[in-house]
Scaffold this motif. Structure first.
Motif, mmCIF file in Angstrom:
data_model
loop_
_atom_site.group_PDB
_atom_site.id
_atom_site.type_symbol
_atom_site.label_atom_id
_atom_site.label_comp_id
_atom_site.label_asym_id
_atom_site.label_seq_id
_atom_site.Cartn_x
_atom_site.Cartn_y
_atom_site.Cartn_z
ATOM 1 N N ASN A 249 0.809 -1.227 0.000
ATOM 2 C CA ASN A 249 0.000 0.000 0.000
ATOM 3 C C ASN A 249 0.840 1.275 0.000
ATOM 4 N N GLY A 250 1.901 1.253 -0.802
ATOM 5 C CA GLY A 250 2.715 2.461 -0.936
ATOM 6 C C GLY A 250 3.658 2.703 0.222
ATOM 7 N N LYS A 251 4.131 1.640 0.831
ATOM 8 C CA LYS A 251 4.984 1.755 2.020
ATOM 9 C C LYS A 251 6.307 2.442 1.722
ATOM 10 N N TYR A 252 6.852 2.211 0.516
ATOM 11 C CA TYR A 252 8.197 2.686 0.221
ATOM 12 C C TYR A 252 8.182 3.857 -0.769
ATOM 13 N N ASP A 253 9.138 4.729 -0.585
ATOM 14 C CA ASP A 253 9.288 5.940 -1.390
ATOM 15 C C ASP A 253 9.982 5.585 -2.709
ATOM 16 N N MET A 254 9.307 5.837 -3.827
ATOM 17 C CA MET A 254 9.863 5.490 -5.132
ATOM 18 C C MET A 254 10.222 6.774 -5.875
ATOM 19 N N LEU A 255 11.524 7.029 -5.983
ATOM 20 C CA LEU A 255 12.029 8.253 -6.600
ATOM 21 C C LEU A 255 12.381 7.960 -8.056
ATOM 22 N N TRP A 256 11.735 8.662 -8.982
ATOM 23 C CA TRP A 256 11.972 8.404 -10.404
ATOM 24 C C TRP A 256 13.311 8.998 -10.827
ATOM 25 N N GLY A 257 14.059 8.281 -11.682
ATOM 26 C CA GLY A 257 15.404 8.717 -12.025
ATOM 27 C C GLY A 257 15.698 8.854 -13.502
ATOM 28 N N ARG A 258 14.674 8.852 -14.363
ATOM 29 C CA ARG A 258 14.877 9.035 -15.797
ATOM 30 C C ARG A 258 14.145 10.298 -16.230
ATOM 31 N N ASP A 259 14.880 11.403 -16.359
ATOM 32 C CA ASP A 259 14.260 12.693 -16.643
ATOM 33 C C ASP A 259 13.472 12.676 -17.944
ATOM 34 N N GLU A 260 13.993 11.978 -18.948
ATOM 35 C CA GLU A 260 13.347 11.947 -20.261
ATOM 36 C C GLU A 260 12.057 11.142 -20.272
ATOM 37 N N ASN A 261 11.769 10.427 -19.183
ATOM 38 C CA ASN A 261 10.538 9.637 -19.065
ATOM 39 C C ASN A 261 9.702 10.079 -17.867
ATOM 40 N N MET A 262 9.801 11.329 -17.481
ATOM 41 C CA MET A 262 9.069 11.777 -16.291
ATOM 42 C C MET A 262 7.554 11.679 -16.478
ATOM 43 N N LEU A 263 7.054 12.043 -17.653
ATOM 44 C CA LEU A 263 5.601 12.064 -17.845
ATOM 45 C C LEU A 263 4.963 10.693 -17.625
ATOM 46 N N PRO A 264 5.466 9.622 -18.244
ATOM 47 C CA PRO A 264 4.853 8.322 -17.944
ATOM 48 C C PRO A 264 5.008 7.923 -16.479
ATOM 49 N N ALA A 265 6.105 8.343 -15.836
ATOM 50 C CA ALA A 265 6.273 8.033 -14.413
ATOM 51 C C ALA A 265 5.221 8.765 -13.576
ATOM 52 N N LEU A 266 4.930 10.010 -13.934
ATOM 53 C CA LEU A 266 3.874 10.749 -13.238
ATOM 54 C C LEU A 266 2.532 10.043 -13.383
ATOM 55 N N SER A 267 2.276 9.502 -14.562
ATOM 56 C CA SER A 267 0.996 8.833 -14.799
ATOM 57 C C SER A 267 0.847 7.584 -13.938
ATOM 58 N N LEU A 268 1.977 7.016 -13.497
ATOM 59 C CA LEU A 268 1.941 5.831 -12.633
ATOM 60 C C LEU A 268 1.897 6.194 -11.154
ATOM 61 N N GLY A 269 2.091 7.465 -10.845
ATOM 62 C CA GLY A 269 1.987 7.892 -9.454
ATOM 63 C C GLY A 269 3.263 8.400 -8.828
ATOM 64 N N ALA A 270 4.307 8.611 -9.610
ATOM 65 C CA ALA A 270 5.554 9.151 -9.048
ATOM 66 C C ALA A 270 5.300 10.532 -8.454
ATOM 67 N N LYS A 271 5.840 10.773 -7.269
ATOM 68 C CA LYS A 271 5.670 12.053 -6.584
ATOM 69 C C LYS A 271 6.973 12.829 -6.458
ATOM 70 N N ALA A 272 8.096 12.151 -6.666
ATOM 71 C CA ALA A 272 9.401 12.807 -6.550
ATOM 72 C C ALA A 272 10.332 12.201 -7.581
ATOM 73 N N ALA A 273 11.296 13.004 -8.019
ATOM 74 C CA ALA A 273 12.253 12.541 -9.023
ATOM 75 C C ALA A 273 13.629 13.080 -8.701
ATOM 76 N N VAL A 274 14.638 12.294 -9.028
ATOM 77 C CA VAL A 274 16.036 12.685 -8.856
ATOM 78 C C VAL A 274 16.670 12.697 -10.239
ATOM 79 N N GLY A 275 17.276 13.833 -10.634
ATOM 80 C CA GLY A 275 17.835 13.865 -11.967
ATOM 81 C C GLY A 275 18.906 14.908 -12.164
ATOM 82 N N SER A 276 19.741 14.667 -13.164
ATOM 83 C CA SER A 276 20.839 15.589 -13.461
ATOM 84 C C SER A 276 20.360 16.842 -14.174
ATOM 85 N N THR A 277 19.344 16.710 -15.049
ATOM 86 C CA THR A 277 18.923 17.877 -15.818
ATOM 87 C C THR A 277 18.124 18.866 -14.976
ATOM 88 N N PHE A 278 17.724 18.461 -13.775
ATOM 89 C CA PHE A 278 17.058 19.402 -12.875
ATOM 90 C C PHE A 278 18.032 20.488 -12.411
#
Length: 314
Positions: A188-217
């Motif tokens: 039930n969402g126990k663990y924090d999932m940080l997205w790490g592919r900047d070029e694929n942020m939009l599909p990650a958002l659609s899956l529920g990503a709330k935070a991202a770590v990236g170089s282009t930021f």
């Protein structure tokens, strides 16, 4: 210990270098100020972008201390070092150092020379390192393109669940969306999932990503916050257009040599972080001029990060 799930953009900073390849720690306070101005919520230091594998143990500590010094009074800015992965003794020493200087969390990646034979062995490695800082959130950094360790992270969560109390989540730098979504839904969402592919942020958002770590930021944070806002408001056409801008910008990384091109982007926003160490190939002066022209054609100045302490050069 309460583990707070992270939100928004977390930059993976470049490690600033002098011309002779030594650390340029004096630049880090200005770096931090630039990230804050651009609403970046934290720094994942000494990772791939930060050349952690090319730094000595002493240098990693020095970089961590520099970030700790300038962020110590900012409770809203997270600093998390990548401890490494090959030598577990060094990782444990760096984790203890991170706690001593007041950093917020630590991260660990898979041993990539003598690789773990299965998920259980990887879980044992995580447990050994995490156990020395039981009061700090511990993240696993999944980047199989560099480590060659490509177990499903859903299997890792099953292996560590209930046995590593301070396991906070995973920095997920891979394109397996099936696995990523399963990890988001684990317990039930126990663990924090940080997205790490900047070029694929939009599909990650659609899956529920709330935070991202990236170089282009580091140099294009406004672009990604605009993308997030467009997604949250339901304007998928705009969000898709902004993701394409991100992709066009990232394509130049490959065209001009890879990861070191990121430091060329940093020069354009007025923060010269020097060059990468060997064996990474750096950009020639001639190619930098060609690069600048192509960046101009992307209208980079319309979405790049703003630097309050130096004039942008674009």
């Amino acid at each position: 210990m309460t583990i707070q799930q992270l939100q928004g953009l977390i930059a993976a900073p470049f490690t600033p270098m002098h011309k002779d390849g030594s650390l340029n720690l004096s630049l880090i306070p200005s770096y931090y100020e630039m990230l804050k101005v651009n609403r970046v919520n934290g720094a994942f230091i000494c990772g791939s972008t930060g050349e952690g594998v090319s730094l000595t143990l002493k240098e990693k500590k020095a970089v961590a201390e520099a970030w700790a010094a300038c962020t110590k009074s900012d409770n809203d800015f997270i600093v998390m070092p990548l401890l490494g992965g090959t030598c577990l003794a060094d990782c444990k020493e760096l984790a203890l150092h991170a706690r001593e200087i007041g950093l917020n969390a630590v991260s660990f990646t898979a041993p990539f020379y003598f690789k773990p034979a299965n998920v259980e062995m990887l879980a044992q490695c995580c447990q050994e390192v995490a156990s020395v800082v039981p009061d700090m959130p511990f993240y696993y950094y999944h980047i199989p393109v560099l480590t060659g360790v490509d177990f499903p992270m859903y299997d890792l969560l099953k292996a560590i669940n209930g046995r590593i109390p301070n396991f906070a989540g995973i920095k997920y730098t891979h394109e397996d969306f099936m696995d990523f979504l399963s990890c988001i839904h684990f317990q039930n969402g126990k663990y924090d999932m940080l997205w790490g592919r900047d070029e694929n942020m939009l599909p990650a958002l659609s899956l529920g990503a709330k935070a991202a770590v990236g170089s282009t930021f580091n140099y294009a944070a406004p672009l990604y916050y605009n993308l997030i806002d467009a997604f949250n408001s339901g304007d998928l056409t705009k969000a898709q257009s902004l993701q394409q801008q991100s992709i066009d910008m990232i394509r130049l990384l490959g065209k001009y040599g890879g990861i070191a091109t990121g430091k060329a982007y940093m020069k354009l926003i007025g923060l010269d972080c020097g060059e990468f160490r060997l064996p990474v190939k750096n950009m020639s002066a001639d190619n930098f001029e060609l690069f600048k022209k192509e960046v101009g054609q992307l209208e980079f100045s319309n979405f790049c990060s703003r630097n309050p302490v130096a004039a942008n050069t674009i």
